[in-house]
Design a protein around this motif. Structure first.
Motif, PDB file in Angstrom:
ATOM      1  N   LEU A  26       0.807  -1.220   0.000  1.00  0.00           N
ATOM      2  CA  LEU A  26       0.000   0.000   0.000  1.00  0.00           C
ATOM      3  C   LEU A  26       0.836   1.264   0.000  1.00  0.00           C
ATOM      4  CD1 LEU A  26      -2.629  -1.148   2.667  1.00  0.00           C
ATOM      5  CD2 LEU A  26      -2.968  -1.028   0.194  1.00  0.00           C
ATOM      6  N   THR A  71      -8.986   0.565   5.653  1.00  0.00           N
ATOM      7  CA  THR A  71      -7.856  -0.198   5.130  1.00  0.00           C
ATOM      8  C   THR A  71      -7.352  -1.202   6.159  1.00  0.00           C
ATOM      9  OG1 THR A  71      -7.190   1.648   3.705  1.00  0.00           O
ATOM     10  CG2 THR A  71      -5.525  -0.024   4.189  1.00  0.00           C
ATOM     11  N   TRP A 108      -3.580   5.160   1.320  1.00  0.00           N
ATOM     12  CA  TRP A 108      -4.373   4.185   2.050  1.00  0.00           C
ATOM     13  C   TRP A 108      -4.188   4.284   3.558  1.00  0.00           C
ATOM     14  CZ3 TRP A 108      -7.829   1.746  -0.891  1.00  0.00           C
ATOM     15  CH2 TRP A 108      -7.561   1.584  -2.254  1.00  0.00           C
TER      16      TRP A 108
END
Length: 308
Positions: A141, A172, A162
């Motif tokens: 991410l 997330t 994220w």
């Protein structure tokens, strides 16, 4: 007749001694387990309960303050915000775990080719520690080099923060918790689904039941006890999630992913207020019990109905 009457009490006494020996033998087998649970769980919980009524920090003698820690905690807006985030986190993660885990269990029960390999791949996250899970997802991410952001950029969505966005951080980390916890649900549901007799579904096919009707009227009711047990365990475990979330976000940004476990940790080890941290721990225990009690009540009613 008289000899039989005289011999009968002796047999009773021998039976009573035998019963006592069986009971004593049973207790001797389970006593180590009870002692272990008492030493590891019960005594620390009693000690934490005592600390929750004291003003205690490192290097200081605990001073009894009554319900002051509980009043301070329940009057703090940060506690209620952390509780709301925790409930949202648990709802997202456990809902996905149950739905996807049940769906995969039903698919794998009908699958024959490569089923063992697929199951091994699906339960692989169980073998990963929190540190490994957090490190892997932190890389995936990453805003600059993460493969997921590379895909979103190719799709025209741009690079998404994220783990550094107030709006995205909590969903997330909830998704990552789902990814790590779903295999536990799959392991609990798949054997039960695989054990269901094919004759039941053949009878449903003869009655021209659709796949959806077979699921709602056959599969789901028969899997409900195992499903409730899986939900109870996952709610209890997810309510105290800490390691992965702490490594990825440390409760940020701006406390947007600060769960009760992280709030407790900061209270105890950042502000050194162990008395209030113990009070938070006991409030978490009560909140966990309340969140799982509905499922436990449903499970108890189902069990009582089956034995009636």
């Amino acid at each position: 007749m008289t000899e039989f009457a005289l011999a009968r009490p002796a047999r009773r006494r021998r039976g009573a001694r035998g019963d006592f020996r069986e009971v004593a033998r049973g207790w001797s087998l389970v006593a180590p387990l009870y002692l272990f649970v008492t030493a590891v769980i019960v005594i620390p919980e009693i000690w934490a309960l005592y600390l929750s009524f004291t003003d205690y920090s490192v290097g200081r003698t605990p001073q009894f303050v009554g319900l002051a820690n509980y009043r301070a905690t329940l009057s703090a807006a940060e506690f209620w915000m952390a509780a709301w985030r925790t409930l949202l986190f648990v709802t997202i993660a456990v809902s996905l775990e149950v739905v996807i885990g049940l769906w995969l269990a039903c698919i794998l029960a009908r699958l024959r080719a490569f089923r063992g390999i697929i199951i091994a791949c699906l339960i692989a996250p169980i073998a990963m520690s929190h540190a490994v899970t957090a490190t892997m997802w932190g890389y995936l991410l990453d805003l600059n080099v993460g493969p997921i952001n590379f895909l979103t950029e190719m799709m025209g969505l741009g690079r998404l923060p994220w783990l550094s966005s107030e709006a995205l951080a909590l969903p997330t980390v909830a998704f990552i918790e789902f990814w790590a916890g779903m295999p536990h649900v799959l392991i609990m549901l798949f054997p039960v689904r695989a054990a269901l007799s094919p004759d039941i579904y053949e009878a449903a096919d003869l009655d021209r039941a659709t796949a959806l009707q077979s699921f709602w009227r056959i599969t789901l009711p028969l899997l409900m006890p195992a499903l409730l047990i899986a939900m109870i365990f996952r709610i209890i475990i997810t309510m105290r999630a800490f390691g992965t979330v702490w490594i990825l976000t440390k409760g940020g940004p701006l406390e947007s992913s600060e769960l009760l476990s992280i709030y407790l940790y900061k209270t105890g080890f950042s502000y050194w207020n162990f008395g209030q941290a113990a009070a938070i721990a006991w409030l978490m225990l009560l909140l966990t019990a309340a969140a799982s009690s509905l499922y436990m009540l449903r499970l108890y009613r189902d069990a009582a109905g089956n034995t009636a």
